[in-house]
Design an enzyme around this catalytic site. Sequence first.
Site, PDB file in Angstrom:
ATOM      1  N   LYS A 114       6.376 -10.270 -18.407  1.00  0.00           N
ATOM      2  CA  LYS A 114       5.904  -8.943 -18.805  1.00  0.00           C
ATOM      3  C   LYS A 114       4.546  -9.044 -19.481  1.00  0.00           C
ATOM      4  O   LYS A 114       3.617  -8.306 -19.179  1.00  0.00           O
ATOM      5  CB  LYS A 114       6.929  -8.367 -19.780  1.00  0.00           C
ATOM      6  CG  LYS A 114       7.457  -7.037 -19.731  1.00  0.00           C
ATOM      7  CD  LYS A 114       8.115  -6.375 -18.607  1.00  0.00           C
ATOM      8  CE  LYS A 114       7.809  -6.789 -17.239  1.00  0.00           C
ATOM      9  NZ  LYS A 114       8.894  -6.577 -16.295  1.00  0.00           N
TER      10      LYS A 114
ATOM     11  N   ASN B 129       0.827   0.538   6.044  1.00  0.00           N
ATOM     12  CA  ASN B 129       1.326  -0.286   4.938  1.00  0.00           C
ATOM     13  C   ASN B 129       2.109  -1.435   5.563  1.00  0.00           C
ATOM     14  O   ASN B 129       3.038  -1.196   6.328  1.00  0.00           O
ATOM     15  CB  ASN B 129       2.239   0.550   4.032  1.00  0.00           C
ATOM     16  CG  ASN B 129       3.034  -0.297   3.069  1.00  0.00           C
ATOM     17  OD1 ASN B 129       2.567  -1.340   2.627  1.00  0.00           O
ATOM     18  ND2 ASN B 129       4.243   0.134   2.744  1.00  0.00           N
ATOM     19  N   GLY B 130       1.706  -2.673   5.262  1.00  0.00           N
ATOM     20  CA  GLY B 130       2.390  -3.829   5.827  1.00  0.00           C
ATOM     21  C   GLY B 130       1.371  -4.857   6.269  1.00  0.00           C
ATOM     22  O   GLY B 130       0.212  -4.813   5.837  1.00  0.00           O
TER      23      GLY B 130
ATOM     24  N   CYS C 193       0.863  -1.163   0.000  1.00  0.00           N
ATOM     25  CA  CYS C 193       0.000   0.000   0.000  1.00  0.00           C
ATOM     26  C   CYS C 193       0.907   1.223   0.000  1.00  0.00           C
ATOM     27  O   CYS C 193       2.106   1.125   0.219  1.00  0.00           O
ATOM     28  CB  CYS C 193      -0.869   0.015   1.245  1.00  0.00           C
ATOM     29  SG  CYS C 193      -1.839  -1.477   1.423  1.00  0.00           S
TER      30      CYS C 193
ATOM     31  N   ARG D 210       1.484   1.631  -6.028  1.00  0.00           N
ATOM     32  CA  ARG D 210       1.673   0.695  -4.917  1.00  0.00           C
ATOM     33  C   ARG D 210       0.399  -0.053  -4.548  1.00  0.00           C
ATOM     34  O   ARG D 210       0.419  -0.973  -3.736  1.00  0.00           O
ATOM     35  CB  ARG D 210       2.180   1.448  -3.680  1.00  0.00           C
ATOM     36  CG  ARG D 210       3.501   2.125  -3.890  1.00  0.00           C
ATOM     37  CD  ARG D 210       3.901   2.863  -2.640  1.00  0.00           C
ATOM     38  NE  ARG D 210       4.226   1.951  -1.578  1.00  0.00           N
ATOM     39  CZ  ARG D 210       5.421   1.437  -1.369  1.00  0.00           C
ATOM     40  NH1 ARG D 210       6.420   1.756  -2.167  1.00  0.00           N
ATOM     41  NH2 ARG D 210       5.643   0.616  -0.369  1.00  0.00           N
TER      42      ARG D 210
ATOM     43  N   LYS E 259       3.700  -2.632  -7.317  1.00  0.00           N
ATOM     44  CA  LYS E 259       5.103  -2.525  -7.695  1.00  0.00           C
ATOM     45  C   LYS E 259       6.028  -2.969  -6.574  1.00  0.00           C
ATOM     46  O   LYS E 259       7.013  -3.656  -6.798  1.00  0.00           O
ATOM     47  CB  LYS E 259       5.425  -1.087  -8.063  1.00  0.00           C
ATOM     48  CG  LYS E 259       6.846  -0.928  -8.506  1.00  0.00           C
ATOM     49  CD  LYS E 259       7.013   0.136  -9.511  1.00  0.00           C
ATOM     50  CE  LYS E 259       8.358   0.043 -10.188  1.00  0.00           C
ATOM     51  NZ  LYS E 259       8.436  -1.088 -11.124  1.00  0.00           N
TER      52      LYS E 259
ATOM     53  N   TRP F 261      -3.535  -1.876  -1.427  1.00  0.00           N
ATOM     54  CA  TRP F 261      -3.454  -3.142  -2.150  1.00  0.00           C
ATOM     55  C   TRP F 261      -3.910  -4.176  -1.134  1.00  0.00           C
ATOM     56  O   TRP F 261      -3.206  -4.467  -0.169  1.00  0.00           O
ATOM     57  CB  TRP F 261      -2.022  -3.397  -2.600  1.00  0.00           C
ATOM     58  CG  TRP F 261      -1.861  -4.577  -3.492  1.00  0.00           C
ATOM     59  CD1 TRP F 261      -2.016  -4.607  -4.851  1.00  0.00           C
ATOM     60  CD2 TRP F 261      -1.497  -5.909  -3.101  1.00  0.00           C
ATOM     61  NE1 TRP F 261      -1.781  -5.876  -5.316  1.00  0.00           N
ATOM     62  CE2 TRP F 261      -1.464  -6.699  -4.282  1.00  0.00           C
ATOM     63  CE3 TRP F 261      -1.214  -6.525  -1.897  1.00  0.00           C
ATOM     64  CZ2 TRP F 261      -1.149  -8.047  -4.267  1.00  0.00           C
ATOM     65  CZ3 TRP F 261      -0.907  -7.879  -1.875  1.00  0.00           C
ATOM     66  CH2 TRP F 261      -0.877  -8.623  -3.063  1.00  0.00           C
TER      67      TRP F 261
ATOM     68  N   GLU G 236      11.499 -13.566 -18.700  1.00  0.00           N
ATOM     69  CA  GLU G 236      11.156 -12.164 -18.427  1.00  0.00           C
ATOM     70  C   GLU G 236      10.079 -11.661 -19.411  1.00  0.00           C
ATOM     71  O   GLU G 236       9.150 -10.947 -19.025  1.00  0.00           O
ATOM     72  CB  GLU G 236      12.425 -11.300 -18.501  1.00  0.00           C
ATOM     73  CG  GLU G 236      12.217  -9.802 -18.447  1.00  0.00           C
ATOM     74  CD  GLU G 236      11.534  -9.306 -17.181  1.00  0.00           C
ATOM     75  OE1 GLU G 236      11.385 -10.077 -16.218  1.00  0.00           O
ATOM     76  OE2 GLU G 236      11.110  -8.147 -17.167  1.00  0.00           O
TER      77      GLU G 236
ATOM     78  N   HIS H 201       9.867 -32.111 -24.374  1.00  0.00           N
ATOM     79  CA  HIS H 201       9.647 -32.898 -23.156  1.00  0.00           C
ATOM     80  C   HIS H 201       8.319 -32.550 -22.491  1.00  0.00           C
ATOM     81  O   HIS H 201       8.149 -32.795 -21.304  1.00  0.00           O
ATOM     82  CB  HIS H 201      10.808 -32.704 -22.177  1.00  0.00           C
ATOM     83  CG  HIS H 201      12.117 -33.172 -22.723  1.00  0.00           C
ATOM     84  ND1 HIS H 201      12.344 -34.480 -23.102  1.00  0.00           N
ATOM     85  CD2 HIS H 201      13.255 -32.496 -23.006  1.00  0.00           C
ATOM     86  CE1 HIS H 201      13.573 -34.597 -23.565  1.00  0.00           C
ATOM     87  NE2 HIS H 201      14.145 -33.401 -23.529  1.00  0.00           N
TER      88      HIS H 201
ATOM     89  N   GLU I   5       1.762 -10.079 -17.015  1.00  0.00           N
ATOM     90  CA  GLU I   5       1.498  -9.025 -16.026  1.00  0.00           C
ATOM     91  C   GLU I   5       0.543  -7.961 -16.550  1.00  0.00           C
ATOM     92  O   GLU I   5      -0.364  -7.554 -15.842  1.00  0.00           O
ATOM     93  CB  GLU I   5       2.809  -8.290 -15.672  1.00  0.00           C
ATOM     94  CG  GLU I   5       3.660  -8.927 -14.612  1.00  0.00           C
ATOM     95  CD  GLU I   5       4.901  -8.090 -14.309  1.00  0.00           C
ATOM     96  OE1 GLU I   5       5.148  -7.819 -13.141  1.00  0.00           O
ATOM     97  OE2 GLU I   5       5.632  -7.698 -15.251  1.00  0.00           O
TER      98      GLU I   5
HETATM   99  C1  G6P Z   1       6.892  -6.890  -8.043  1.00  0.00           C
HETATM  100  C2  G6P Z   1       6.922  -6.047  -9.291  1.00  0.00           C
HETATM  101  C3  G6P Z   1       7.972  -6.580 -10.253  1.00  0.00           C
HETATM  102  C4  G6P Z   1       9.332  -6.675  -9.568  1.00  0.00           C
HETATM  103  C5  G6P Z   1       9.258  -7.492  -8.276  1.00  0.00           C
HETATM  104  C6  G6P Z   1      10.531  -7.349  -7.460  1.00  0.00           C
HETATM  105  O1  G6P Z   1       6.401  -8.153  -8.323  1.00  0.00           O
HETATM  106  O2  G6P Z   1       5.655  -6.012  -9.894  1.00  0.00           O
HETATM  107  O3  G6P Z   1       8.072  -5.706 -11.361  1.00  0.00           O
HETATM  108  O4  G6P Z   1      10.238  -7.288 -10.430  1.00  0.00           O
HETATM  109  O5  G6P Z   1       8.203  -6.987  -7.461  1.00  0.00           O
HETATM  110  O6  G6P Z   1      10.675  -6.012  -7.058  1.00  0.00           O
HETATM  111  P1  G6P Z   1      12.042  -5.338  -6.672  1.00  0.00           P
HETATM  112  O7  G6P Z   1      11.667  -3.942  -6.244  1.00  0.00           O
HETATM  113  O8  G6P Z   1      12.596  -6.149  -5.544  1.00  0.00           O
HETATM  114  O9  G6P Z   1      12.911  -5.350  -7.861  1.00  0.00           O
END
Ligand code: G6P
Length: 600
Positions: A477, A101-102, A2, A27, A595, A75, A473, A496, A480
């Site tokens: 992406k 937040n937490g 959050c 966030r 994020k 969140w 990756e 496989h 997501e």
């Molecule tokens: C979340 C974000 C990702 C990020 C991951 C790790 O899942 O949506 O984009 O890669 O956290 O975050 P960090 O801040 O540790 O790179």
Amino acid sequence: MCGIVGYIGKDASSQILLDALRRLEYRGYDSAGIAVISEKRKLQVRKIKGRLSNLELLVQQKPVTGSCGIGHTRWATHGEPSDLNSHPHTDVSQSIAVVHNGIIENHEELRAWLEKHHVDFVSQTDSEVIAHLIDFHYNGDLLLAVRETIKRLDGSYAIAVVCEEQPDLLVVARKDSPLVIGRCDDATLIASDVPPLLSHTKKVQYLNDLEIAVLTKDDVKIYNLDGDEIKRDIETIEWNMEAAEKCGYEHFMLKEICEQPKALGDTLRHKLDKQGNLVFPQDIETMIKGAKHLLITGCGTAYHAAMVASYVIEQVASVPVEVVIASELRYKTHIRKEDEICILISQSGETADTIATLRMLKSLGIPTLAITNVVGCTLSREADKVMYTQAGPEIAVASTKAFTTQLLSLFTIAALLAKAEQSALLDALKNLPGQAQLLLDRLEDIQRFAANQFNKTKVFFMGRLVDYAISLESALKLKEISYTHSEAFAAGELKHGPIALVDTSTLVVALCTQPALYTKMDSNIKEVKARGATALVITFEEVHTFDHTADMIFRIPKTHPLFSPILSVIVSQLYAYYCSVQKGNDPDKPRNLAKSVTVE
Ligand code: G6P
């Protein structure tokens, strides 16, 4: 995950809080709320389910007045997104308000205890216990009440508290969740992250775990749990406002993709001297060169950067590299190797699992090096050494420029350790920012491809070695932000199992940047085409191996094959972005994601 904000000053606080929340919306965006104390010492709370625009409308309809307030964008963890579960939460008499937040891990026990003391709860959240506990301990001294409260909390928190009886104070505290204090001449602000502060000040103070700060409009006093005052330096943020604004781009994500040439250039510049030679701070160089084993960890995209690095460092430096996801590493039995160091990668430097892993490794006596983008973050303060990426603030949830600058930083470590060819590697690194720009100059090609392919229901990425890491990756992406079912496979593993999923509705993106493996990849592409898939190949300019196999080829500028990830991933980032936009999604705020994952 959050976001929390707070303001105490001479101006009306509601718009300042709403603007600050706008910059923290990445966030969390399940609900939002503010609480402001009026001139007549009345606590006014406005909160509502949904995006911040709902709260803005509510505040327009039912304005609040006063120059001391707190705000929250949520969140959801405990309790569905709803008006009642939104923050701020208040005590029963509605004179104390809290944003959090937490996660409060012992909230059930505290709730039961408070219920025995005749407290009626109105929400399902873990956070509400904090407001009632502060009220329970309040005896005219808000600092003392917060201090007694946090002594009873297990878990993680950044909290901001206001109280009708003490309208000239804002009290904040933290443990394992980020919190930054912004200092202006006539106001003090707090936020979970730096961007909301930038339009007011660049002067900040960071709070450490288990510290409490009492804020007035012109002063900040920081205390530990014993009540001793702690002196903390004021630091200056180097980012400017522009970096945290969209600047004419439709979305932050597109802006951040397009900023990569600059971010890469800035990150590399920090590693070069005037003559263009690689230079590391002596202590970091000694640490890296003294390592016989490297352990690299991170979560999500950062973990993919670690994976790429393992292939590159092992090939050029012959140093064994172990890569483990941080959320696994923290729980598994880690056998310490001789002269082992650990590199922890995190854009935000606040990811709960990465920080817990750091603490676990430190308890084993393993030297730690953080790679992060955020100056002053928890990871940077707790790791033995830190290397900063120079990406500027990354606002979009899906990481782009933070990832490529992490890669670049890791590649400089590989070049530092390289047994041979160091100058060729360095030349290749120096060309990358310009090559990224050449690629971005052709972004319309990818936009056109996405316009034709965005409604594919299955998209598989495949590659070998670093191309496999970038396949992972790329699939991340795409899922997501476009919500397309996408997966990644090591191309050799296709037969496989995964090939059973391939049919005429499948798009297969083959990453082919490893010359020694072109023919192997060509066979894999033929295999999926034979099952009806459409194949897009990403390869270097002037490679013609795939001309008769692929349905479409996207060519990236020629670089050292080990460094291709920085370029090939830009293609995937743009593809994911344009698919998301075509589908009418908001790529900056994908559903269910946040994020900064400060919970486990
Ligand atoms: C979340 C974000 C990702 C990020 C991951 C790790 O899942 O949506 O984009 O890669 O956290 O975050 P960090 O801040 O540790 O790179």
